[in-house]
Design a protein around this motif. Structure first.
Motif, PDB file in Angstrom:
ATOM      1  N   ALA A 222       1.886  36.885 -12.700  1.00 27.62           N
ATOM      2  CA  ALA A 222       0.438  37.106 -13.666  1.00 27.62           C
ATOM      3  C   ALA A 222      -0.281  37.889 -13.001  1.00 27.62           C
ATOM      4  N   GLU A 223      -0.579  37.768 -11.636  1.00 25.52           N
ATOM      5  CA  GLU A 223      -1.495  38.602 -10.811  1.00 25.52           C
ATOM      6  C   GLU A 223      -1.036  40.069 -10.849  1.00 25.52           C
ATOM      7  N   ALA A 224       0.443  40.266 -10.988  1.00 27.42           N
ATOM      8  CA  ALA A 224       0.859  41.866 -11.203  1.00 27.42           C
ATOM      9  C   ALA A 224      -0.083  42.462 -12.240  1.00 27.42           C
ATOM     10  N   PHE A 225      -0.285  41.624 -13.379  1.00 32.55           N
ATOM     11  CA  PHE A 225      -0.939  42.324 -14.463  1.00 32.55           C
ATOM     12  C   PHE A 225      -2.487  42.041 -14.366  1.00 32.55           C
ATOM     13  N   MET A 226      -3.218  41.766 -13.385  1.00 34.55           N
ATOM     14  CA  MET A 226      -4.788  41.539 -13.422  1.00 34.55           C
ATOM     15  C   MET A 226      -5.238  42.701 -12.670  1.00 34.55           C
ATOM     16  N   GLU A 227      -4.648  43.790 -12.345  1.00 27.09           N
ATOM     17  CA  GLU A 227      -5.426  44.931 -11.986  1.00 27.09           C
ATOM     18  C   GLU A 227      -4.344  46.257 -12.211  1.00 27.09           C
ATOM     19  N   ALA A 228      -5.042  47.210 -12.261  1.00 28.67           N
ATOM     20  CA  ALA A 228      -4.507  48.743 -12.892  1.00 28.67           C
ATOM     21  C   ALA A 228      -4.123  49.522 -11.694  1.00 28.67           C
ATOM     22  N   TRP A 229      -4.642  49.325 -10.455  1.00 34.55           N
ATOM     23  CA  TRP A 229      -4.532  50.414  -9.345  1.00 34.55           C
ATOM     24  C   TRP A 229      -3.083  50.222  -8.902  1.00 34.55           C
ATOM     25  N   GLY A 253     -17.552  32.657 -15.715  1.00 38.54           N
ATOM     26  CA  GLY A 253     -17.261  31.292 -15.344  1.00 38.54           C
ATOM     27  C   GLY A 253     -15.997  31.085 -14.603  1.00 38.54           C
ATOM     28  N   ASP A 254     -15.333  29.855 -15.001  1.00 33.54           N
ATOM     29  CA  ASP A 254     -14.310  29.684 -14.124  1.00 33.54           C
ATOM     30  C   ASP A 254     -12.629  30.021 -15.011  1.00 33.54           C
ATOM     31  N   PHE A 255     -12.855  30.453 -16.251  1.00 30.64           N
ATOM     32  CA  PHE A 255     -11.761  30.408 -17.169  1.00 30.64           C
ATOM     33  C   PHE A 255     -11.313  31.900 -17.688  1.00 30.64           C
ATOM     34  N   PHE A 256     -12.128  32.691 -17.489  1.00 30.13           N
ATOM     35  CA  PHE A 256     -11.981  33.733 -18.260  1.00 30.13           C
ATOM     36  C   PHE A 256     -12.342  35.154 -17.251  1.00 30.13           C
ATOM     37  N   ASN A 257     -11.490  36.298 -17.361  1.00 28.46           N
ATOM     38  CA  ASN A 257     -11.909  37.540 -16.859  1.00 28.46           C
ATOM     39  C   ASN A 257     -11.029  38.581 -17.446  1.00 28.46           C
ATOM     40  N   ARG A 258     -11.665  39.737 -17.185  1.00 31.57           N
ATOM     41  CA  ARG A 258     -10.980  40.957 -17.971  1.00 31.57           C
ATOM     42  C   ARG A 258     -11.126  42.199 -17.104  1.00 31.57           C
ATOM     43  N   SER A 453     -10.069  41.590  -7.626  1.00 32.43           N
ATOM     44  CA  SER A 453     -11.237  40.803  -7.634  1.00 32.43           C
ATOM     45  C   SER A 453     -10.728  39.506  -8.941  1.00 32.43           C
ATOM     46  N   ARG A 454     -10.228  40.036  -9.839  1.00 32.46           N
ATOM     47  CA  ARG A 454      -9.625  39.150 -10.841  1.00 32.46           C
ATOM     48  C   ARG A 454      -8.708  38.051 -10.406  1.00 32.46           C
ATOM     49  N   VAL A 455      -7.734  38.458  -9.351  1.00 34.02           N
ATOM     50  CA  VAL A 455      -6.785  37.781  -8.536  1.00 34.02           C
ATOM     51  C   VAL A 455      -7.393  36.658  -7.843  1.00 34.02           C
ATOM     52  N   ARG A 456      -8.538  36.987  -7.032  1.00 35.58           N
ATOM     53  CA  ARG A 456      -9.383  35.932  -6.427  1.00 35.58           C
ATOM     54  C   ARG A 456      -9.925  35.054  -7.231  1.00 35.58           C
ATOM     55  N   HIS A 457     -10.657  35.828  -8.293  1.00 34.54           N
ATOM     56  CA  HIS A 457     -11.244  34.787  -9.176  1.00 34.54           C
ATOM     57  C   HIS A 457     -10.125  33.687  -9.637  1.00 34.54           C
ATOM     58  N   PHE A 458      -8.969  34.142 -10.311  1.00 30.94           N
ATOM     59  CA  PHE A 458      -7.929  33.178 -10.747  1.00 30.94           C
ATOM     60  C   PHE A 458      -7.859  32.159  -9.524  1.00 30.94           C
ATOM     61  N   GLN A 459      -7.554  32.601  -8.542  1.00 33.44           N
ATOM     62  CA  GLN A 459      -7.048  31.921  -7.342  1.00 33.44           C
ATOM     63  C   GLN A 459      -8.294  30.773  -7.152  1.00 33.44           C
ATOM     64  N   ASN A 460      -9.459  31.278  -7.151  1.00 35.37           N
ATOM     65  CA  ASN A 460     -10.638  30.106  -6.825  1.00 35.37           C
ATOM     66  C   ASN A 460     -10.744  28.923  -7.978  1.00 35.37           C
ATOM     67  N   THR A 461     -10.386  29.423  -9.196  1.00 36.34           N
ATOM     68  CA  THR A 461     -10.171  28.232 -10.313  1.00 36.34           C
ATOM     69  C   THR A 461      -9.223  27.454 -10.101  1.00 36.34           C
ATOM     70  N   LEU A 462      -8.150  27.914  -9.757  1.00 36.75           N
ATOM     71  CA  LEU A 462      -6.939  27.170  -9.447  1.00 36.75           C
ATOM     72  C   LEU A 462      -6.945  26.195  -8.289  1.00 36.75           C
ATOM     73  N   MET A 463      -7.730  26.740  -7.203  1.00 31.86           N
ATOM     74  CA  MET A 463      -8.161  25.534  -5.817  1.00 31.86           C
ATOM     75  C   MET A 463      -9.111  24.661  -6.529  1.00 31.86           C
TER      76      MET A 463
END
Length: 472
Positions: A222-229, A253-258, A453-463
């Protein structure tokens, strides 16, 4: 007049900003594309153990998966009464059934006699009859028949209805949760979901749907598709018309990023090319066998009188080509729709494993499902297309499962060669991400402050789930 909520920070690409591209748009741009949203995040390294540890996967199964809203089906998979979808995740199996009144109900896919699954594949149901001993339930979950009922007199008067899970339907997505206490889906995610309302997602239909087993953890995939660089190395063929490093990343919030990645512009990694170069390369990518899953139309040659010194000339031409092409294809008037909404990549993620893009053009939809070990997952890719104006929404196409030993290119006739190639480039990385993490000397990963940052945001919510902070 748009109001811009701009966040100044020194970890942005020094090239043209996405806001500057929006300000050059030929049409009105909705405010929410201008607005930026950030959450303070640590730059500490992330541990690798959650990607490779069975103990961590067990915690996910116990603490996270039963307590979130999950994308289980699209309504176009089950438009008629009796249409049934089998949705499986981890060791859970659910039956989603369209009822006579048009509603959708979801049941645990388990016979209450000896525990056999009631159904093993999706399709039409007139009733739910266990293939083991014949216990039968109606499509509304009520008990219909017990063979040899004389031997079950002790069940008389007992509620033997199939246990249910909560269902919410949002924009044509059938969402389920095992947790009776968390808010309704739209409240759980928050007001940011209003961004979908312009695009009639409810009436879209699944025009392409492939599934493939990936030899990597579901989070890493999933995280492979959270950034374009990563495009600069992994997808170099996209750089002539994709602003990879110009992407903007927003956290809510906790559940959404773009992520919003502009199209029709040169990557900041390329210099010395004119606007016609952008058009030519985009046209090469979007033609040929990709016509059936086309998300863009060719724009041809620049007009002799065109201002080719305009750094957004190609972008404007491509957006106009899309307005004309998609009007002819679907019958809708896109004349007042912004260049951004007709062209750019709006990669939205809804926690934990659901990525429904937005925009007026055909949109991509990803879903990642964990495997029975941390070392593999299933990735599903769909293209959701607008239904032709004045016509009934078509039924979803059948899911095509790509064999484990075949690349996405095996499905070129369904996906299109260019799109399949992009995913095969991603898959060339992922198996080595999984084995590489196991070989790590220090057991951590160092992430970028902004582009990851989206990867870290996702991981924060998971934790937060793993540590018991959610659900709250």
């Amino acid at each position: 007049m748009n109001e811009t909520t701009k966040i100044d920070r020194d970890d942005r690409c020094p090239g043209t900003s996405y806001t500057e591209m929006l300000e050059a748009d030929t049409r009105h741009v909705p405010d929410y594309l201008f607005e930026e949203s950030s959450i303070p995040l640590s730059n500490d390294p992330l541990p690798i153990a959650p990607y490779i540890s069975e103990e961590f996967a067990k915690l996910e199964r116990e603490k996270m998966w039963p307590n979130v809203w999950l994308f289980a089906a699209r309504e176009d998979e089950m438009p008629e009464p009796g249409d049934t979808v089998v949705f499986e995740i981890n060791d859970k199996s659910f039956l989603l059934i369209r009822q006579r009144d048009g509603s959708v109900r979801a049941f645990y896919n388990v016979c209450l006699h000896r525990g056999r699954k009631l159904r093993t594949k999706s399709g039409k149901s007139t009733q739910l009859r266990c293939a083991f001993h014949g216990f039968t339930w109606a499509n509304d979950g009520s008990l219909k028949e017990i063979p040899c009922a004389w031997d079950f007199k002790h069940l008389e008067g007992k509620d033997m209805s199939l246990p249910e899970v909560r269902v919410n339907i949002w924009q044509g997505f059938v969402m389920i949760t095992e947790n009776d206490s968390i808010p309704e889906f739209v409240d759980w995610v928050g007001p940011v979901l209003k961004q979908y309302e312009r695009y009639d997602m409810e009436d879209r239909f699944t025009a392409m749907w492939v599934s493939k087993r990936i030899p990597a953890n579901w989070k890493a995939t999933a995280e492979a598709f959270m950034e374009a660089w990563h495009s600069v190395t992994t997808h170099p063929q996209l750089l002539p018309f994709l602003g990879d490093a110009n992407s903007r990343y927003d956290l809510y919030g906790d559940f959404f990023n773009r992520a919003i990645t502009p199209s029709g512009v040169l990557s900041p990694h390329i210099t010395g090319k004119d606007q016609q170069y952008i058009l030519d390369k985009m046209n090469e990518f979007s033609g040929g066998s990709d016509s059936q899953t086309n998300r863009r139309f060719s724009a041809g040659k620049s007009d002799a009188d065109a201002d080719t010194d305009d750094p957004f000339h190609a972008r404007k031409m491509l957006a106009e080509a899309n307005r004309e092409g998609f009007k002819k294809q679907y019958g809708y008037d896109y004349s007042d729709k912004s260049d951004a909404e007709m062209l750019d990549n709006f990669t939205y993620n809804i926690f934990p494993n659901f990525s429904p893009w937005i925009g007026y053009i055909p949109t991509l939809l990803y879903r990642w499902l964990p495997g029975d070990t941390p070392d593999w997952c299933t990735m599903e890719i769909r293209v959701l297309m607008p239904k032709p104006k004045g016509e009934k929404r078509p039924r979803a196409v059948e899911k095509l499962v790509i064999p484990d030993d075949e690349p996405f290119a095996w499905a070129n006739d369904v996906m299109g060669e260019a799109l399949a190639n992009v995913f095969d480039q991603d898959m060339a990385n992922l198996p080595h991400v999984q084995t590489g993490m196991k070989a790590s000397a220090n057991g951590v990963m160092e992430l970028g402050a902004y582009q990851d940052s989206r990867v870290r945001h996702f991981q924060n919510t998971l934790m937060k789930y793993i540590n018991g902070e959610l659900p709250g």
